[in-house]
Scaffold this active site. Structure first.
Site, PDB file in Angstrom:
ATOM      1  N   LYS A 136      -2.820   6.509   1.111  1.00 35.79           N
ATOM      2  CA  LYS A 136      -2.660   6.963   2.499  1.00 35.79           C
ATOM      3  C   LYS A 136      -1.729   8.171   2.526  1.00 35.79           C
ATOM      4  CE  LYS A 136      -2.757   4.609   6.929  1.00 35.79           C
ATOM      5  NZ  LYS A 136      -4.197   4.690   7.227  1.00 35.79           N
ATOM      6  N   ARG A 150       0.811  -1.214   0.000  1.00 40.07           N
ATOM      7  CA  ARG A 150       0.000   0.000   0.000  1.00 40.07           C
ATOM      8  C   ARG A 150       0.843   1.263   0.000  1.00 40.07           C
ATOM      9  NH1 ARG A 150      -4.617   0.261   4.541  1.00 40.07           N
ATOM     10  NH2 ARG A 150      -2.827   0.830   5.820  1.00 40.07           N
ATOM     11  N   GLU A 161     -16.400   6.767   3.969  1.00 40.58           N
ATOM     12  CA  GLU A 161     -15.746   6.304   5.202  1.00 40.58           C
ATOM     13  C   GLU A 161     -15.645   7.465   6.181  1.00 40.58           C
ATOM     14  OE1 GLU A 161     -11.555   5.316   5.058  1.00 40.58           O
ATOM     15  OE2 GLU A 161     -11.326   6.226   3.097  1.00 40.58           O
TER      16      GLU A 161
HETATM   17  C1  LIG Z   1      -5.334   3.929   7.478  1.00 47.65           C
HETATM   18  C2  LIG Z   1      -6.725   4.225   7.111  1.00 47.65           C
HETATM   19  C3  LIG Z   1      -7.782   3.318   7.324  1.00 47.65           C
HETATM   20  C4  LIG Z   1      -7.595   2.019   8.062  1.00 47.65           C
HETATM   21  O1  LIG Z   1      -6.735   1.126   7.410  1.00 47.65           O
HETATM   22  P1  LIG Z   1      -6.076  -0.097   8.181  1.00 47.65           P
HETATM   23  O2  LIG Z   1      -5.158  -0.677   7.171  1.00 47.65           O
HETATM   24  O3  LIG Z   1      -7.159  -1.042   8.543  1.00 47.65           O
HETATM   25  O4  LIG Z   1      -5.403   0.450   9.381  1.00 47.65           O
HETATM   26  C5  LIG Z   1      -9.048   3.660   6.872  1.00 47.65           C
HETATM   27  N1  LIG Z   1      -9.277   4.851   6.268  1.00 47.65           N
HETATM   28  C6  LIG Z   1      -8.301   5.753   6.074  1.00 47.65           C
HETATM   29  C7  LIG Z   1      -8.635   7.046   5.422  1.00 47.65           C
HETATM   30  C8  LIG Z   1      -6.997   5.480   6.472  1.00 47.65           C
HETATM   31  O5  LIG Z   1      -6.039   6.392   6.274  1.00 47.65           O
END
Ligand SMILES: *Cc1c(COP(=O)(O)O)cnc(C)c1O
Length: 342
Positions: free
Chosen positions: A184, A82, A220
């Protein structure tokens, strides 16, 4: 190894510096081999790409002690993959997956004294990140980059018991169509700070963001994906190309299907369907799942039948199964648990 004398149950989620972090620099077209460092501070050009144009991406994962005393991480290969998807989208150089995994292992084993004991509920949170380090004033990618991984111990997420969250549907957007919502990037978080401060001021725990184009589909929160449980126990998660693909959510969907025998659906979730669900939860590394009890849509309250006292039935099954897998109490699918030798 002698453990640090920390009050594991009460350390919360704050930055506590640990002894070692990993640093690798990218220069002249290549990453160097990287090394551990005891220096927690970074000296950068005042004009570094990260400071001017926010060229940075990060990851988050945890190391913890299993029931049988092993120190492990959970699916770190997915974090490696990722961060490289994020790097590509932000014109940063990808890091070899082996180097990422090795960096994480080195940071955990060198900070073994900070890995909380089994049963404490605490974990060692790991933060890998990459940023443009060379000066950039005309708008373009930096030429040099730094990749770091630091570790900080964090306390149990549900300190003092599970408390279902109250969300509000937010007018601001987290991610634009064809933007960076699926990676991210620190910039996505910068965008969300105003909305989360406002939500907290108004007494909400989190914002529910909708799709920016039509404002009709659930996306989300600022940092966690949604799962919903229907009244006939299907597990539903929103599908959109502007959602960050949570490793926890992807794992929970697999657990739902393969361990609990539930039907799973990844599909668009219209706001108009919110009143139909039995349970709702937020998924991410920090909490695994936090139950949602109430969603407020511009003054209209949607109360989840699972209530404001604790986790709903299916949410709890999902939570117990995934945390059981993580802690070595339930057999894990192949490749999910990565052991780190001291
Ligand atoms: C990091 C993140 C998540 C959660 O991801 P995990 O891999 O489960 O920790 C969900 N939404 C956003 C916007 C994120 O930055």
């Amino acid at each position: 190894m002698e453990k640090k004398q920390l009050d594991w149950a009460n350390i919360g989620f704050t930055y506590i510096p640990t002894d070692y972090r990993y640093v690798s620099n990218y220069k002249d077209g290549a990453w160097d081999k990287g090394a551990l460092s005891t220096e927690a501070n970074i000296v950068l050009s005042e004009c570094a790409g990260v400071l001017q144009y926010a060229q940075t991406a990060f990851e988050g994962l945890k190391a913890y002690t299993t029931k049988d005393g092993r120190i492990v991480t959970f699916r770190p290969d997915l974090n490696a993959e990722r961060i490289n998807n994020s790097a590509k989208r932000l014109e940063m150089p990808p890091l070899p997956e082996g180097q990422f995994l090795n960096a994480v292992d080195q940071v955990v084993s060198s900070n073994g004294a900070y890995v909380p004991p089994f049963g404490s509920g605490a974990t060692l949170y790991l933060r890998p990140y990459m940023f443009g380090s060379s000066p950039v004033i005309g708008v373009k990618p930096a030429e040099e980059y730094q990749f770091r991984v630091f570790a900080t111990p964090v306390g149990p997420y549900f300190k003092g018991g599970v408390r279902p969250l109250t969300l509000r549907i937010c007018d601001e957007d987290r991610a634009a169509p064809n933007g960076t919502g699926h990676v991210k990037a620190g910039l996505n978080y910068a965008m969300s700070l105003h909305a989360i401060v406002e939500a907290h001021t108004l007494g909400f725990d989190e914002n529910m963001y909708l799709d920016a184009a039509t404002k009709s589909m659930v996306e989300e929160t600022g940092g966690a994906n949604f799962i919903f449980i229907t009244k006939d126990k299907k597990v539903v998660t929103p599908k959109s190309n502007t959602i960050l693909p949570s490793i926890t959510r992807r794992s929970l969907m697999e657990v739902a299907e393969k361990y609990l025998g539930l039907t799973v659906e990844e599909r668009e979730v219209p706001v108009s369907e919110l009143g139909e669900f039995a349970e709702c939860g937020l998924c991410g590394t920090a909490a695994v799942i936090s139950p949602v009890g109430k969603i407020v849509d511009h003054g209209k309250e949607i109360l989840l039948p699972s209530g404001m006292e604790g986790m709903g039935e299916v949410t709890k099954q999902l939570y117990d199964t995934l945390t059981g897998i993580q802690m070595g109490e339930i057999e894990a699918p192949k490749g999910w648990i990565h052991e780190i030798k001291a």
